[in-house]
Write a protein that holds these residues in place. Structure first.
Motif, PDB file in Angstrom:
ATOM      1  N   VAL A 496       0.849  -1.185   0.000  1.00  0.00           N
ATOM      2  CA  VAL A 496       0.000   0.000   0.000  1.00  0.00           C
ATOM      3  C   VAL A 496       0.888   1.239   0.000  1.00  0.00           C
ATOM      4  N   LEU A 497       0.621   2.172  -0.927  1.00  0.00           N
ATOM      5  CA  LEU A 497       1.343   3.436  -1.016  1.00  0.00           C
ATOM      6  C   LEU A 497       0.352   4.574  -0.779  1.00  0.00           C
ATOM      7  N   VAL A 498       0.808   5.671  -0.174  1.00  0.00           N
ATOM      8  CA  VAL A 498      -0.056   6.815   0.122  1.00  0.00           C
ATOM      9  C   VAL A 498       0.634   8.093  -0.343  1.00  0.00           C
ATOM     10  N   ARG A 499      -0.142   8.982  -0.947  1.00  0.00           N
ATOM     11  CA  ARG A 499       0.377  10.309  -1.300  1.00  0.00           C
ATOM     12  C   ARG A 499      -0.659  11.356  -0.912  1.00  0.00           C
ATOM     13  N   PRO A 510       3.521  13.871  -5.287  1.00  0.00           N
ATOM     14  CA  PRO A 510       4.420  12.996  -6.053  1.00  0.00           C
ATOM     15  C   PRO A 510       3.634  11.875  -6.739  1.00  0.00           C
ATOM     16  N   ALA A 511       4.187  11.330  -7.816  1.00  0.00           N
ATOM     17  CA  ALA A 511       3.606  10.159  -8.467  1.00  0.00           C
ATOM     18  C   ALA A 511       3.833   8.934  -7.578  1.00  0.00           C
ATOM     19  N   PHE A 512       2.924   7.953  -7.657  1.00  0.00           N
ATOM     20  CA  PHE A 512       3.074   6.759  -6.834  1.00  0.00           C
ATOM     21  C   PHE A 512       4.377   6.020  -7.136  1.00  0.00           C
ATOM     22  N   THR A 513       4.882   6.173  -8.343  1.00  0.00           N
ATOM     23  CA  THR A 513       6.124   5.475  -8.707  1.00  0.00           C
ATOM     24  C   THR A 513       7.311   5.930  -7.861  1.00  0.00           C
ATOM     25  N   SER A 514       7.198   7.121  -7.253  1.00  0.00           N
ATOM     26  CA  SER A 514       8.294   7.604  -6.417  1.00  0.00           C
ATOM     27  C   SER A 514       8.025   7.391  -4.932  1.00  0.00           C
ATOM     28  N   CYS A 515       6.906   6.730  -4.595  1.00  0.00           N
ATOM     29  CA  CYS A 515       6.544   6.499  -3.199  1.00  0.00           C
ATOM     30  C   CYS A 515       6.928   5.095  -2.763  1.00  0.00           C
ATOM     31  N   SER A 516       7.156   4.933  -1.481  1.00  0.00           N
ATOM     32  CA  SER A 516       7.531   3.634  -0.918  1.00  0.00           C
ATOM     33  C   SER A 516       6.332   3.004  -0.220  1.00  0.00           C
ATOM     34  N   TYR A 538      -4.568   6.594  -1.848  1.00  0.00           N
ATOM     35  CA  TYR A 538      -3.691   5.429  -1.693  1.00  0.00           C
ATOM     36  C   TYR A 538      -3.744   4.568  -2.956  1.00  0.00           C
ATOM     37  N   GLN A 539      -2.765   3.705  -3.079  1.00  0.00           N
ATOM     38  CA  GLN A 539      -2.725   2.745  -4.194  1.00  0.00           C
ATOM     39  C   GLN A 539      -2.338   1.376  -3.658  1.00  0.00           C
ATOM     40  N   LEU A 540      -3.101   0.355  -4.042  1.00  0.00           N
ATOM     41  CA  LEU A 540      -2.784  -1.032  -3.719  1.00  0.00           C
ATOM     42  C   LEU A 540      -2.005  -1.630  -4.880  1.00  0.00           C
ATOM     43  N   GLN A 541      -0.943  -2.346  -4.569  1.00  0.00           N
ATOM     44  CA  GLN A 541      -0.125  -2.991  -5.601  1.00  0.00           C
ATOM     45  C   GLN A 541       0.036  -4.464  -5.251  1.00  0.00           C
TER      46      GLN A 541
END
Length: 543
Positions: A496-499, A510-516, A538-541
């Motif tokens: 799970v990533l959050v921005r 920031p883009a999700f690609t730069s988030c941890s 948030y984004q689920l991967q």
């Protein structure tokens, strides 16, 4: 999924009035009444200006302190989301902005998508798509397996090589074009066959040892009399299958007893009682020779002489180098019976049962005289790891490997049995896919009656994502911790990533690609979700 946030808006003018009245007004009245020094100060010309300036400054300091205290201690609220069943949309309750290769149809969960190969196909309507009986390669001693549906050809193509599916490399071949049979589509039960013209066509295999043979064929000679031999498969004196007619009758015996095979070891459609019938009907012919013989196998002719040429269609030829047991023989006949829609007299009985079922409206009831398979023929086209599962019921007691096992590509699988309640047990196993057609399903043991339901074969997609809709906190906010629950099978990951940002479309984030990824229970605040941010996403991967 829960994003804990500190969001409550503090109304400063209300706090200012509260502080002014309770701290300054009351204090002023008390000192004016009790303090001579304060009374003298009131005679100073600019004392009101000083009071106002100092009071305003002190009030603002107190207000900000209280606002901060309330914001960090008393005003914690949460964005909680557990349902994505609404699909794409702006709602942060049950929708999301985008998703790829994920499943959201079940409330309270998001799962990585799968490439389903089959699932309970036809139990409610039609069982004809399921193969019944043991696959030929599940029985030891298989030396030749010619099946027309394994060929890649067009209707009317000449077939110079009929490839052997047994793995023994005993392809049947004919280099001369005029002598090659032709491929015909949709000949029997929607499946193809090779047409032999009775004038030229025949094939031959390399020399091999054979003793038990199965042939699926029909004869297309017309007329009321037919007396000459027509060889489907010939192996010298051991295998001499011949079809002939009875003079003066429009009905024909299915097959003459071949040389080297006694009447007791020769069967048509699973029985030794050879009732007369029309030769144009396809039949399952099987025989066991008194001893094994090593020779070439000629398909459609007699010993390569070009004599007694067969006229008709051959859909499948199977040869073993040993004398099969009665159980194995019946199992192969059941496989051919199911595949080509030809009735046989023994083996496996499959019916639809609407009373005993795990889900839906029906299950498949299997009564197995012999150990037999109930499978789908699937070309997965890859060697990925798949999940094979089924639900099974016997008499309400525990289901074990003595009742049924999952089956794939010629072998029974090591199966895990898990109680699903009500006497039903879930059977599960991981398998490696095959790049060619193979059979997947359940093997039912001899003498068992088993109800099967919800058979499925699945593989996870390589990756999947789900991006939430953007949540508006209402004010610039600091965020607390991220909390979520994830089930992660072997060889998979869920992140799970959050921005966060202050633009409604998060164009400043920031883009999700730069988030941890953020672990459950960990702080959200980061370079991707800075403090004092009004909007969050948030984004689920999955991998």
């Amino acid at each position: 999924m829960m994003l804990v946030k500190k969001l409550r808006a503090i109304k400063l003018h209300e706090l200012f009035g509260f502080v002014k009245h309770n701290l300054f007004v009351r204090s002023h009245r008390y000192l004016e009444r009790e303090s001579k020094i304060y009374q003298k100060w009131l005679t100073f010309k600019f004392h009101k200006h000083v009071h106002i300036a100092m009071g305003a400054a002190f009030s603002l300091l107190i207000c900000f302190f209280i606002a901060s205290f309330i914001q960090h201690v008393f005003a914690l609220t949460a964005w909680t989301q557990t349902d994505w069943s609404g699909g794409v949309g702006s709602s942060t309750v049950n929708q999301y902005s985008a998703a790829t290769q994920t499943n959201t149809g079940t409330a309270n969960q998001v799962t990585l998508g799968n490439a389903e190969s089959f699932s309970n196909t036809g139990f409610e309507t039609d069982l004809s798509s399921w193969n019944q009986g043991l696959q030929p390669n599940a029985i030891s001693g298989l030396k030749l397996w010619l099946k027309a549906d394994a060929l890649s050809a067009n209707n009317g193509d000449h077939i110079g090589t009929w490839s052997d599916s047994s793995g023994s490399g005993n392809d049947a071949a004919q280099p001369t074009s005029i002598d090659q049979p032709t491929y015909a589509t949709n000949v029997i039960n929607g499946k193809p066959a090779l047409l032999f013209d009775g004038a030229h066509d025949w094939l031959v295999t390399p020399s091999m040892t054979g003793q038990t043979i199965f042939v699926v064929a029909n004869h297309t000679d017309g007329g009321s009399t037919f007396t000459d031999y027509r060889r489907m498969v010939d192996n010298g004196d051991t295998f001499g299958y011949s079809i002939f007619g009875v003079s003066g009758s429009s009905n024909y015996n299915p097959v003459a007893f071949p040389r080297g095979i006694t009447s007791a070891n020769f069967r048509v459609n699973g029985t030794t009682t050879l009732a007369a019938g029309t030769l144009s009907n396809f039949r399952i012919v099987s025989g066991i020779a008194t001893s094994a013989s090593t020779n070439n196998n000629w398909i459609g002719t007699y010993s390569g002489s070009g004599a007694q040429l067969f006229k008709g269609n051959i859909a499948e030829v199977i040869i073993y180098n040993t004398a099969l047991s009665a159980s194995d023989r019946a199992s192969v006949e059941n496989y051919l019976s199911s595949k080509y829609g030809i009735g046989v007299s023994s083996g496996i009985a499959v019916t639809r049962d609407t009373t005993t079922k795990h889900s839906g409206s029906a299950s498949a009831k299997i009564v197995a005289t012999d150990t037999d398979d109930f499978t789908q023929n699937i070309n997965l086209g890859n060697t990925h790891t798949y999940s094979l599962s089924a639900y099974a019921y016997t008499d309400g007691s525990a289901v074990t490997s003595s009742n049924a096992q999952l089956y794939a590509n010629g072998s029974a699988l090591t199966t895990t049995y898990t109680s699903a309640g009500g006497g039903w047990y879930k059977l599960s196993a991981a398998i490696t896919g095959s790049a060619s057609a193979a059979n997947y399903g359940v093997q039912v043991k001899a003498g068992q009656t088993v109800y099967l339901d919800d058979l499925s074969l699945n593989v996870y997609q390589t990756t999947g994502t789900l991006t939430s809709s953007i949540f508006d906190a209402g004010v610039a906010s600091n965020y607390g911790n991220l909390s979520y629950s994830a089930t992660v099978p072997a060889n998979t990951t869920a992140s799970v990533l959050v921005r966060a940002g202050n633009q409604p479309d998060l164009s400043d984030a920031p883009a999700f690609t730069s988030c941890s990824p953020i672990a459950s229970g960990s702080a959200i605040t980061s370079s991707c979700a800075p403090t004092k941010s009004r909007y969050v996403q948030y984004q689920l991967q999955f991998t």
